[in-house]
Write an enzyme that holds these catalytic residues in place. Structure first.
Site, short mmCIF file in Angstrom:
data_model
loop_
_atom_site.label_atom_id
_atom_site.label_comp_id
_atom_site.label_asym_id
_atom_site.label_seq_id
_atom_site.Cartn_x
_atom_site.Cartn_y
_atom_site.Cartn_z
N TYR A 150 0.85 -1.19 0.00
CA TYR A 150 0.00 0.00 0.00
C TYR A 150 0.88 1.24 0.00
O TYR A 150 1.77 1.38 0.84
CB TYR A 150 -0.89 -0.01 1.24
CG TYR A 150 -1.83 1.17 1.36
CD1 TYR A 150 -2.92 1.31 0.51
CD2 TYR A 150 -1.63 2.13 2.34
CE1 TYR A 150 -3.79 2.37 0.63
CE2 TYR A 150 -2.51 3.20 2.48
CZ TYR A 150 -3.57 3.32 1.62
OH TYR A 150 -4.43 4.38 1.75
N ASP A 245 9.34 2.51 -0.07
CA ASP A 245 8.32 3.22 0.69
C ASP A 245 8.55 2.86 2.16
O ASP A 245 8.10 1.84 2.65
CB ASP A 245 6.92 2.79 0.23
CG ASP A 245 5.81 3.47 1.01
OD1 ASP A 245 6.11 4.14 2.02
OD2 ASP A 245 4.64 3.31 0.63
N LYS A 273 5.06 9.13 9.25
CA LYS A 273 4.87 8.59 10.59
C LYS A 273 5.83 9.18 11.61
O LYS A 273 5.58 10.25 12.15
CB LYS A 273 5.02 7.06 10.57
CG LYS A 273 4.21 6.34 9.49
CD LYS A 273 2.75 6.25 9.81
CE LYS A 273 2.04 5.34 8.81
NZ LYS A 273 0.59 5.35 8.96
#
Length: 433
Positions: A150, A245, A273
């Site tokens: 994702y 990623d 994050k």
């Protein structure tokens, strides 16, 4: 002692019921709705350290950590103090601030692939921007991604995506035109031969290969030995870019991310994050010759009013300062390994078929024999059993990700007592499943 009192969530149920008339599905992000685990979500009231409290004042040991950023523990006092001081200067500038330089230098010094960095507002935004950059730099349109990986909800990435898409059992997504995804090719994770074939079948057409170097959006799926190294070799051979990623894994798996821990350096990296310390932030960076194509240095346009927000920069700087202290990652590895080993042992001792593992402060388990090498393997897991396990753990005061297809996270605030309570709770729940 593990709680034996019934879980009362009357206020959560009232709030969520009202929310469904105000927001689609009652949430601002799909996985929060508990669709894959059943029941209604608990509504948070406050967080501190390794714990969360809901609006009914139930306390839980938290292994979601706001999906990764709370690596130092929720509401860390040093982060809060830094934010308090920053608030006195204002909440948003929409202009350059010195804090951007500080955090940029910390990121560049830590992450092997990054020579220049651009701050944005989310991991999704970072991945959107890096895709445009890949295409501009190479002059090619096609990309390769991996099934169950994702990279945010942008159109071009919603092809065999994991996370919420898998959780809800949706197709890639209505509203995504074929033109947006026809240049997105997919391969199974941990299958370098599939990538090799795609590169050979599309000579001179692939801008880059993007992946979660450790998958967290199909559940926790680590790379097999040689997989990342093989991708690096293949992309160099075919003169295409390799993109990690690391929105989820950056500064969690190691201070320099997966690429530092495994010794494989991509051309570009996306982050998020943890570098915002719990505030909304994202970033992308890489080789200087590639990054200098970004406006205003170059022709590739990307902008954002809140990019480089002083509060997000402040929280990120303080969080990274804490993570540099001696013993940080050793502590994360030890506590997380103790947790996952205990969970797996409890499951097997009570007659369940499971597999799972951890790397540093990231972990996961599946109710299947395994091994789970990719998304197709992950889909063989018993999601019905996971749903019952999830609910049982809630009843025992443990908050796990409300989806089989999400990794779990520990923090520096989790104590041995927290880990032991969690294992004891799991043993009780698993014995009753």
């Amino acid at each position: 002692m593990v709680s034996t009192a019934p879980l009362r969530t009357t206020r959560s149920e009232e709030i969520f019921s009202a929310a469904q008339h105000l927001m689609p599905g009652g949430v601002s992000s799909p996985v929060r709705a508990f669709k894959s685990v059943g029941g209604q979500p608990i509504v948070f009231d406050r967080v501190k350290g390794a714990y969360i409290w809901d609006v009914d004042n139930n306390q839980y040991i938290d292994y979601v950590g706001t999906w990764g950023p709370a690596i130092c523990g929720h509401a860390h006092p040093e982060v809060l103090q830094a934010l308090s001081s920053a608030l006195e200067k204002g909440t948003s500038f929409g202009a350059p601030c010195y804090l951007e330089n500080v955090l940029a230098e910390m990121v560049i010094n830590a992450v092997p692939s990054i020579e220049m960095v651009r701050f944005v507002n989310s991991g999704t935004e970072a991945c959107m921007a890096v895709l445009r950059l890949m295409r501009a730099f190479t002059g090619r349109d096609k990309i390769i991604k991996f099934e169950g990986n994702y990279h945010g909800h942008a159109d071009m990435f919603l092809v065999k995506a994991g996370s919420g898409v898998a959780t809800l059992g949706l197709p890639d997504s209505p509203g995504v035109p074929k033109s947006a995804t026809q240049s997105t090719l997919t391969a199974p994770y941990n299958d370098p031969e599939a990538v090799k074939k795609l590169l050979e079948d599309n000579p001179g057409e692939i801008a880059g290969v993007i992946l979660e170097p450790i998958v967290g959006n199909s559940g926790f799926v680590p790379p097999e030995p040689g997989f990342l190294e093989g991708l690096r070799e293949l992309t160099r051979e075919h003169d295409t870019l390799l993109v990690f990623d690391e929105v989820m894994t950056g500064f969690r798996i190691a201070y320099g991310g997966v690429q530092d821990k495994f010794g494989v350096t991509p051309d570009l990296t996306t982050l998020g994050k943890i570098i915002g310390g719990g505030l909304p932030v994202g970033a992308y960076g890489g080789r200087r010759d590639i990054m200098e194509m970004i406006a205003p240095a170059g022709p590739v346009y990307q902008a954002g009013t809140l990019s480089g927000n002083p509060l997000a920069m402040t929280a990120g700087i303080k969080t990274l300062e804490i993570l540099q202290r001696p013993g940080t990652y050793e502590q994360l590895e030890a506590s997380t390994k103790k947790l996952i080993d205990g969970l797996l042992s409890a499951a097997r001792d009570t007659g369940h078929t499971v597999c799972g593992g951890n790397i540093s402060g990231m972990f996961g388990l599946f109710f299947t024999e395994g091994p789970v090498r990719n998304y197709e393997d992950a889909k063989q897991a018993d999601t019905t059993k996971f749903s019952r396990f999830h609910r049982g753990m809630l009843e025992e005061g443990v908050y796990l990700a409300p989806s089989q297809y999400e990794a779990g996270f520990t923090s520096l605030a989790h104590t041995d007592e927290d880990i032991e309570k969690t294992i004891a709770a799991a043993r009780k729940v698993l014995a009753d499943l």
